[in-house]
Design a protein around this motif. Structure first.
Motif, PDB file in Angstrom:
ATOM      1  N   ASP A 260       0.743  -1.965  -0.071  1.00 20.01           N
ATOM      2  CA  ASP A 260       0.029  -0.117  -0.171  1.00 20.01           C
ATOM      3  C   ASP A 260       0.853   1.564   0.244  1.00 20.01           C
ATOM      4  OD1 ASP A 260      -2.091  -1.554   0.208  1.00 20.01           O
ATOM      5  OD2 ASP A 260      -2.729  -1.109   2.177  1.00 20.01           O
ATOM      6  N   HIS A 261       1.686   1.607   0.837  1.00 22.26           N
ATOM      7  CA  HIS A 261       2.984   2.715   1.114  1.00 22.26           C
ATOM      8  C   HIS A 261       3.216   2.432  -0.330  1.00 22.26           C
ATOM      9  CE1 HIS A 261       4.820   5.506   2.622  1.00 22.26           C
ATOM     10  NE2 HIS A 261       6.400   4.775   2.204  1.00 22.26           N
ATOM     11  N   GLN A 262       4.044   1.357  -1.484  1.00 22.82           N
ATOM     12  CA  GLN A 262       4.710   1.467  -2.352  1.00 22.82           C
ATOM     13  C   GLN A 262       3.787   1.811  -3.165  1.00 22.82           C
ATOM     14  OE1 GLN A 262       5.335  -2.024  -3.801  1.00 22.82           O
ATOM     15  NE2 GLN A 262       7.333  -1.158  -4.792  1.00 22.82           N
ATOM     16  N   GLN A 263       2.552   1.911  -4.132  1.00 19.20           N
ATOM     17  CA  GLN A 263       1.365   2.126  -4.365  1.00 19.20           C
ATOM     18  C   GLN A 263       1.606   3.728  -4.162  1.00 19.20           C
ATOM     19  OE1 GLN A 263       0.217   0.541  -7.654  1.00 19.20           O
ATOM     20  NE2 GLN A 263       1.614  -0.891  -6.763  1.00 19.20           N
TER      21      GLN A 263
ATOM     22  N   MET B  50      10.498  18.602 -21.631  1.00 15.48           N
ATOM     23  CA  MET B  50      10.711  18.428 -22.786  1.00 15.48           C
ATOM     24  C   MET B  50      10.781  19.700 -23.595  1.00 15.48           C
ATOM     25  SD  MET B  50      10.387  15.272 -23.751  1.00 15.48           S
ATOM     26  CE  MET B  50      11.440  15.154 -21.844  1.00 15.48           C
ATOM     27  N   ALA B  51      10.512  20.604 -23.001  1.00 12.26           N
ATOM     28  CA  ALA B  51      10.936  22.379 -23.504  1.00 12.26           C
ATOM     29  C   ALA B  51      11.992  22.907 -23.344  1.00 12.26           C
ATOM     30  CB  ALA B  51       9.726  23.268 -22.818  1.00 12.26           C
ATOM     31  N   GLY B  52      13.124  21.795 -22.995  1.00  7.91           N
ATOM     32  CA  GLY B  52      14.415  22.274 -22.674  1.00  7.91           C
ATOM     33  C   GLY B  52      14.991  22.774 -21.772  1.00  7.91           C
ATOM     34  N   ASP B  53      13.827  23.008 -20.541  1.00  9.05           N
ATOM     35  CA  ASP B  53      14.127  23.326 -19.081  1.00  9.05           C
ATOM     36  C   ASP B  53      15.503  22.154 -18.328  1.00  9.05           C
ATOM     37  OD1 ASP B  53      14.905  24.232 -16.315  1.00  9.05           O
ATOM     38  OD2 ASP B  53      13.023  24.778 -16.543  1.00  9.05           O
ATOM     39  N   VAL B  54      16.406  22.504 -18.246  1.00 12.21           N
ATOM     40  CA  VAL B  54      17.625  21.609 -17.964  1.00 12.21           C
ATOM     41  C   VAL B  54      17.600  21.101 -16.019  1.00 12.21           C
ATOM     42  CG1 VAL B  54      20.194  21.023 -17.228  1.00 12.21           C
ATOM     43  CG2 VAL B  54      19.341  22.047 -19.716  1.00 12.21           C
ATOM     44  N   GLU B  55      16.749  21.842 -16.112  1.00 10.51           N
ATOM     45  CA  GLU B  55      17.037  21.615 -13.916  1.00 10.51           C
ATOM     46  C   GLU B  55      15.264  20.906 -14.119  1.00 10.51           C
ATOM     47  OE1 GLU B  55      17.542  21.239 -10.020  1.00 10.51           O
ATOM     48  OE2 GLU B  55      18.246  22.480 -11.573  1.00 10.51           O
ATOM     49  N   ALA B  56      14.795  21.131 -14.891  1.00 15.24           N
ATOM     50  CA  ALA B  56      13.354  20.670 -14.403  1.00 15.24           C
ATOM     51  C   ALA B  56      13.742  18.309 -14.932  1.00 15.24           C
ATOM     52  CB  ALA B  56      12.341  21.335 -15.565  1.00 15.24           C
ATOM     53  N   ALA B  57      14.663  18.408 -16.273  1.00 16.71           N
ATOM     54  CA  ALA B  57      15.244  17.366 -17.224  1.00 16.71           C
ATOM     55  C   ALA B  57      15.709  17.094 -15.481  1.00 16.71           C
ATOM     56  CB  ALA B  57      16.016  17.897 -18.281  1.00 16.71           C
ATOM     57  N   ARG B  58      16.725  17.218 -14.868  1.00 19.48           N
ATOM     58  CA  ARG B  58      17.084  16.545 -13.799  1.00 19.48           C
ATOM     59  C   ARG B  58      16.451  16.015 -12.752  1.00 19.48           C
ATOM     60  NH1 ARG B  58      21.477  21.266 -13.658  1.00 19.48           N
ATOM     61  NH2 ARG B  58      22.961  20.349 -15.206  1.00 19.48           N
ATOM     62  N   GLU B  59      15.448  16.664 -12.971  1.00 12.77           N
ATOM     63  CA  GLU B  59      14.576  16.344 -11.545  1.00 12.77           C
ATOM     64  C   GLU B  59      13.546  15.624 -12.426  1.00 12.77           C
ATOM     65  OE1 GLU B  59      14.066  17.660  -8.527  1.00 12.77           O
ATOM     66  OE2 GLU B  59      15.738  18.628  -8.515  1.00 12.77           O
ATOM     67  N   VAL B  60      12.982  15.292 -13.385  1.00 13.09           N
ATOM     68  CA  VAL B  60      12.533  14.126 -14.170  1.00 13.09           C
ATOM     69  C   VAL B  60      13.448  12.701 -14.064  1.00 13.09           C
ATOM     70  CG1 VAL B  60      11.580  13.461 -16.423  1.00 13.09           C
ATOM     71  CG2 VAL B  60      10.732  15.674 -15.296  1.00 13.09           C
ATOM     72  N   ARG B  61      14.721  12.927 -14.262  1.00 18.78           N
ATOM     73  CA  ARG B  61      15.497  11.757 -14.142  1.00 18.78           C
ATOM     74  C   ARG B  61      15.614  11.375 -12.437  1.00 18.78           C
ATOM     75  NH1 ARG B  61      20.872  10.926 -12.369  1.00 18.78           N
ATOM     76  NH2 ARG B  61      21.605   9.225 -13.902  1.00 18.78           N
ATOM     77  N   ALA B  62      15.434  12.452 -11.895  1.00 12.29           N
ATOM     78  CA  ALA B  62      15.438  12.169 -10.206  1.00 12.29           C
ATOM     79  C   ALA B  62      14.185  11.569  -9.719  1.00 12.29           C
ATOM     80  CB  ALA B  62      15.998  12.958  -9.600  1.00 12.29           C
ATOM     81  N   VAL B  63      13.476  11.730 -10.265  1.00 18.69           N
ATOM     82  CA  VAL B  63      12.244  10.780 -10.110  1.00 18.69           C
ATOM     83  C   VAL B  63      11.927   9.681 -11.021  1.00 18.69           C
ATOM     84  CG1 VAL B  63       9.646  10.906 -10.611  1.00 18.69           C
ATOM     85  CG2 VAL B  63      10.417  13.460 -10.449  1.00 18.69           C
ATOM     86  N   ILE B  64      12.642   9.407 -12.300  1.00 14.51           N
ATOM     87  CA  ILE B  64      12.774   8.610 -13.022  1.00 14.51           C
ATOM     88  C   ILE B  64      13.407   7.252 -11.995  1.00 14.51           C
ATOM     89  CG2 ILE B  64      13.498   7.085 -14.910  1.00 14.51           C
ATOM     90  CD1 ILE B  64      12.338   9.425 -16.082  1.00 14.51           C
ATOM     91  N   MET B  65      14.567   7.975 -11.689  1.00 15.10           N
ATOM     92  CA  MET B  65      15.320   6.872 -11.604  1.00 15.10           C
ATOM     93  C   MET B  65      14.703   6.305  -9.433  1.00 15.10           C
ATOM     94  SD  MET B  65      18.065   6.572 -12.298  1.00 15.10           S
ATOM     95  CE  MET B  65      18.847   5.082 -11.971  1.00 15.10           C
ATOM     96  N   ALA B  66      14.034   7.664  -8.947  1.00 14.05           N
ATOM     97  CA  ALA B  66      13.315   6.795  -7.306  1.00 14.05           C
ATOM     98  C   ALA B  66      12.901   6.461  -7.326  1.00 14.05           C
ATOM     99  CB  ALA B  66      12.673   8.464  -6.952  1.00 14.05           C
ATOM    100  N   ARG B  67      11.271   6.269  -9.240  1.00 13.51           N
ATOM    101  CA  ARG B  67      10.613   4.864  -9.217  1.00 13.51           C
ATOM    102  C   ARG B  67      11.848   3.609  -9.354  1.00 13.51           C
ATOM    103  NH1 ARG B  67       8.615   7.180 -12.778  1.00 13.51           N
ATOM    104  NH2 ARG B  67       6.730   8.001 -11.885  1.00 13.51           N
ATOM    105  N   CYS B  68      12.554   3.299 -10.441  1.00 13.60           N
ATOM    106  CA  CYS B  68      13.748   2.320 -10.323  1.00 13.60           C
ATOM    107  C   CYS B  68      14.155   1.718  -9.011  1.00 13.60           C
ATOM    108  CB  CYS B  68      14.232   2.974 -11.600  1.00 13.60           C
ATOM    109  SG  CYS B  68      13.977   3.083 -13.040  1.00 13.60           S
ATOM    110  N   ARG B  69      14.036   2.702  -7.784  1.00  8.69           N
ATOM    111  CA  ARG B  69      14.460   2.035  -6.832  1.00  8.69           C
ATOM    112  C   ARG B  69      13.727   1.498  -6.127  1.00  8.69           C
ATOM    113  NH1 ARG B  69      17.676   6.417  -6.878  1.00  8.69           N
ATOM    114  NH2 ARG B  69      16.764   8.150  -5.494  1.00  8.69           N
ATOM    115  N   LEU B  70      12.654   2.896  -5.981  1.00 14.47           N
ATOM    116  CA  LEU B  70      11.210   1.742  -5.588  1.00 14.47           C
ATOM    117  C   LEU B  70      11.245   0.535  -5.903  1.00 14.47           C
ATOM    118  CD1 LEU B  70       9.508   2.804  -3.138  1.00 14.47           C
ATOM    119  CD2 LEU B  70       8.165   3.477  -5.083  1.00 14.47           C
ATOM    120  N   LEU B  71      10.418   0.102  -7.065  1.00 20.83           N
ATOM    121  CA  LEU B  71      10.423  -0.825  -7.520  1.00 20.83           C
ATOM    122  C   LEU B  71      11.760  -2.208  -7.673  1.00 20.83           C
ATOM    123  CD1 LEU B  71       8.122   1.055 -10.420  1.00 20.83           C
ATOM    124  CD2 LEU B  71       7.505  -0.550  -8.871  1.00 20.83           C
ATOM    125  N   GLY B  72      12.854  -2.017  -7.809  1.00 20.39           N
ATOM    126  CA  GLY B  72      13.563  -2.888  -7.546  1.00 20.39           C
ATOM    127  C   GLY B  72      14.033  -2.973  -8.635  1.00 20.39           C
TER     128      GLY B  72
END
Length: 141
Positions: free
Chosen positions: A70-73, A91-113
């Motif tokens: 439940d917590h994972q979901q 996607m509009a080219g904001d480098v800082e936003a792209a870094r944050e999106v990458r960090a979110v994707i990596m966090a998701r990958c860690r959470l799901l193993g």
């Protein structure tokens, strides 16, 4: 606090799942109140304290697993919301936003193993990619 109704004692194997569930719930309740496994076995009519130990252990493991799922979901939903909020900027080219999106994707990958399966043979290093307006158009960005 209400007083639970008396449960019939266990007499051999039975197939009454509702009764077994009620008995398991009562065993967990008594264990969390500090009763010994033998006391619980005597009160509920189980053959021995080992049976009660297995019942309580299995129930707590199952409850913990469900709580973790439940917590994972919940965390996945939060990451989805963050990524959705930042995606158009990235996607509009904001480098800082792209870094944050990458960090979110990596966090998701860690959470799901998903980050544990592949071992890198080379060290990953971030690279800067500069796109011209023509490149962006060709890529549909």
């Amino acid at each position: 606090m209400s007083v639970p109704a008396a449960l019939p004692l266990v007499t051999g194997r039975h197939r009454n799942r509702a009764l077994a569930s009620a008995r398991q719930a009562r065993a967990v309740q008594l264990a969390t109140e500090g009763r010994t496994y033998q006391e619980i076995a005597d009160e509920l009519g189980y053959a021995n304290r080992g049976t009660v130990h297995h019942i309580v252990h299995d129930a707590l493991t199952r409850d913990r697993k469900e709580a973790v799922e439940d917590h994972q979901q919940l965390e996945l939903a939060r990451l989805d919301a963050l990524q959705a909020a930042l995606w158009s900027k990235a996607m509009a080219g904001d480098v800082e936003a792209a870094r944050e999106v990458r960090a979110v994707i990596m966090a998701r990958c860690r959470l799901l193993g998903l980050d544990q399966g592949a071992k890198r043979t080379t060290v990953w290093a971030p690279r800067t990619v500069v796109l011209s307006a023509e490149d962006r158009e060709a890529l549909g960005l």
